[in-house]
Design a protein around this motif. Structure first.
Motif, PDB file in Angstrom:
ATOM      1  N   LEU A   1     -24.720  61.572  44.992  1.00 19.60           N
ATOM      2  CA  LEU A   1     -24.006  61.584  43.781  1.00 19.60           C
ATOM      3  C   LEU A   1     -22.553  61.662  43.934  1.00 19.60           C
ATOM      4  N   THR A   2     -22.146  62.408  44.824  1.00 21.81           N
ATOM      5  CA  THR A   2     -20.739  62.821  45.002  1.00 21.81           C
ATOM      6  C   THR A   2     -19.907  62.238  46.133  1.00 21.81           C
ATOM      7  N   SER A   3     -20.335  62.666  47.492  1.00 17.74           N
ATOM      8  CA  SER A   3     -20.030  62.132  48.715  1.00 17.74           C
ATOM      9  C   SER A   3     -20.096  60.539  48.871  1.00 17.74           C
ATOM     10  N   CYS A   4     -21.278  60.178  48.652  1.00 12.68           N
ATOM     11  CA  CYS A   4     -21.375  58.610  48.664  1.00 12.68           C
ATOM     12  C   CYS A   4     -21.174  58.161  47.569  1.00 12.68           C
ATOM     13  N   GLY A   5     -21.313  58.648  46.167  1.00 13.35           N
ATOM     14  CA  GLY A   5     -20.949  58.230  45.072  1.00 13.35           C
ATOM     15  C   GLY A   5     -19.315  57.824  44.927  1.00 13.35           C
ATOM     16  N   ILE A   6     -18.635  58.457  45.772  1.00 10.29           N
ATOM     17  CA  ILE A   6     -17.178  58.071  45.261  1.00 10.29           C
ATOM     18  C   ILE A   6     -16.958  56.680  45.993  1.00 10.29           C
ATOM     19  N   ALA A   7     -17.713  56.274  47.019  1.00  9.63           N
ATOM     20  CA  ALA A   7     -17.510  54.865  47.442  1.00  9.63           C
ATOM     21  C   ALA A   7     -18.074  53.813  46.470  1.00  9.63           C
ATOM     22  N   TYR A   8     -19.021  54.264  45.416  1.00  9.11           N
ATOM     23  CA  TYR A   8     -19.491  53.420  44.562  1.00  9.11           C
ATOM     24  C   TYR A   8     -18.480  53.248  43.398  1.00  9.11           C
ATOM     25  N   VAL A   9     -17.869  54.232  43.087  1.00  6.83           N
ATOM     26  CA  VAL A   9     -16.807  54.270  42.073  1.00  6.83           C
ATOM     27  C   VAL A   9     -15.546  53.197  42.595  1.00  6.83           C
ATOM     28  N   LEU A  10     -15.294  53.314  44.003  1.00  4.22           N
ATOM     29  CA  LEU A  10     -14.231  52.564  44.445  1.00  4.22           C
ATOM     30  C   LEU A  10     -14.526  51.015  44.612  1.00  4.22           C
ATOM     31  N   LYS A  11     -15.829  50.796  44.655  1.00  2.00           N
ATOM     32  CA  LYS A  11     -16.358  49.390  44.740  1.00  2.00           C
ATOM     33  C   LYS A  11     -16.224  48.815  43.344  1.00  2.00           C
ATOM     34  N   TYR A  12     -16.374  49.664  42.432  1.00  2.00           N
ATOM     35  CA  TYR A  12     -16.118  49.255  40.998  1.00  2.00           C
ATOM     36  C   TYR A  12     -14.588  48.937  40.625  1.00  2.00           C
ATOM     37  N   ILE A  13     -13.919  49.513  41.205  1.00  2.00           N
ATOM     38  CA  ILE A  13     -12.177  49.636  41.131  1.00  2.00           C
ATOM     39  C   ILE A  13     -12.050  48.133  41.709  1.00  2.00           C
TER      40      ILE A  13
ATOM     41  N   GLN B   1      -6.313  53.944  37.156  1.00  2.00           N
ATOM     42  CA  GLN B   1      -5.844  54.815  35.938  1.00  2.00           C
ATOM     43  C   GLN B   1      -7.043  55.006  34.838  1.00  2.00           C
ATOM     44  N   SER B   2      -7.443  53.809  34.647  1.00  5.17           N
ATOM     45  CA  SER B   2      -8.624  53.785  33.526  1.00  5.17           C
ATOM     46  C   SER B   2      -9.981  54.528  34.118  1.00  5.17           C
ATOM     47  N   VAL B   3     -10.041  54.538  35.206  1.00  7.34           N
ATOM     48  CA  VAL B   3     -11.066  55.394  35.798  1.00  7.34           C
ATOM     49  C   VAL B   3     -10.885  56.809  35.769  1.00  7.34           C
ATOM     50  N   LYS B   4      -9.692  57.025  36.123  1.00 13.44           N
ATOM     51  CA  LYS B   4      -9.204  58.444  36.075  1.00 13.44           C
ATOM     52  C   LYS B   4      -9.248  59.075  34.772  1.00 13.44           C
ATOM     53  N   GLY B   5      -8.903  58.103  33.764  1.00 14.90           N
ATOM     54  CA  GLY B   5      -8.832  58.781  32.236  1.00 14.90           C
ATOM     55  C   GLY B   5     -10.238  58.847  31.749  1.00 14.90           C
ATOM     56  N   ALA B   6     -11.014  58.003  32.239  1.00 20.01           N
ATOM     57  CA  ALA B   6     -12.654  58.176  31.908  1.00 20.01           C
ATOM     58  C   ALA B   6     -13.064  59.332  32.372  1.00 20.01           C
TER      59      ALA B   6
END
Length: 258
Positions: free
Chosen positions: A168-180, A203-208
């Motif tokens: 969820l966290t260590s791998c998951g950050i890559a999935y968030v970056l993929k969305y960006i 910034q939108s991801v950070k705000g969410a």
């Protein structure tokens, strides 16, 4: 309180920098050991008071906390070459996938050990850091939580949850970056310059994330606030679902846990 960090790579170096910027450990009480000097010199540039050495044993001799930030396949070799004061020192491992039972064999069954999984945002003091403890007192657990809460958010979990939480966290950050990255591509196609699109989406991801963390709300609640009937947002949300967006995220995270 003296801290030794074995390994000055991306994670070890980031932890050293994070500790220096916190309030609990002085820079002069941090010693970082690494076999080569390039990364040690970079730490010295960051803060000249950080102690550096090429000798692992020298680094740990007077340390209260020893943090091992080496690759998992090197962990046994590195630990077994050292003489640890296992009855006095807190041992922290940043290596994924190695259970406490193996550390017991290498160090001893009564040693206080923490398994710790940050993510790469620790370099920005924004990590989601997972912590599991073994033979630790409540005071020792709170100490480690306090140290790593200064580098983002730290959470104490049972060892059996480490693999799933890492996905969820260590791998998951890559999935968030993929969305960006994907959202940027859409912005570029619609005529927005890449640098501007990246800033807008990030910034939108950070705000969410801040909406969730600051208000302890739920994603569904926040989504409802921007999906007006017949509006453009709900059209996009429905397209994501038609394309299997939620299913793809679930499958990716479950694959990372396998």
């Amino acid at each position: 309180m003296k801290v030794a960090i074995i390994g000055a790579g991306n994670m070890g170096g980031s932890i050293a920098r994070g500790l220096v910027q916190g309030s609990l450990v002085k820079a002069i009480d941090i010693t970082v050991a690494n076999p080569t000097n390039t990364k040690l010199k970079a730490l010295k540039v960051f803060n000249t008071e950080i102690q550096t050495t090429n000798n692992n044993q020298s680094a740990i001799n007077n340390a209260d906390i020893v943090i091992f930030a080496v690759k998992p396949w090197l962990m046994q070799e590195v630990i077994c070459q050292l003489s640890l004061a296992s009855d006095k020192q807190i041992i922290v491992s940043v290596a994924a996938g190695i259970p406490f039972s193996e550390y017991e064999q290498w160090i001893g069954p009564s040693t206080t050990i923490f398994r710790l999984i940050p993510n790469t945002a620790i370099s920005q003091l924004q990590s989601m850091t997972l912590i599991a403890s073994h033979n630790a007192t409540k005071e020792q657990e709170q100490l480690i939580l306090n140290l790593f809460n200064e580098m983002g958010v730290a959470m104490l979990i049972p060892e059996k949850q480490m693999a799933a939480a890492t996905a969820l966290t260590s791998c998951g950050i890559a999935y968030v970056l993929k969305y960006i990255q994907a959202a940027m591509q859409a912005g570029i196609e619609m005529g927005i310059y890449p640098k501007d699109a990246m800033k807008m989406v990030a910034q939108s991801v950070k705000g969410a994330a801040e909406l969730i963390l600051s208000n302890e709300t739920h994603p569904s609640v926040e989504i409802d606030k921007v999906t007006t009937p017949g509006g453009i947002t709900i059209k996009g949300i429905n397209e994501l679902e038609h394309a299997g967006f939620s299913s793809a995220i679930i499958r990716a995270i479950k694959a990372s846990n396998s």
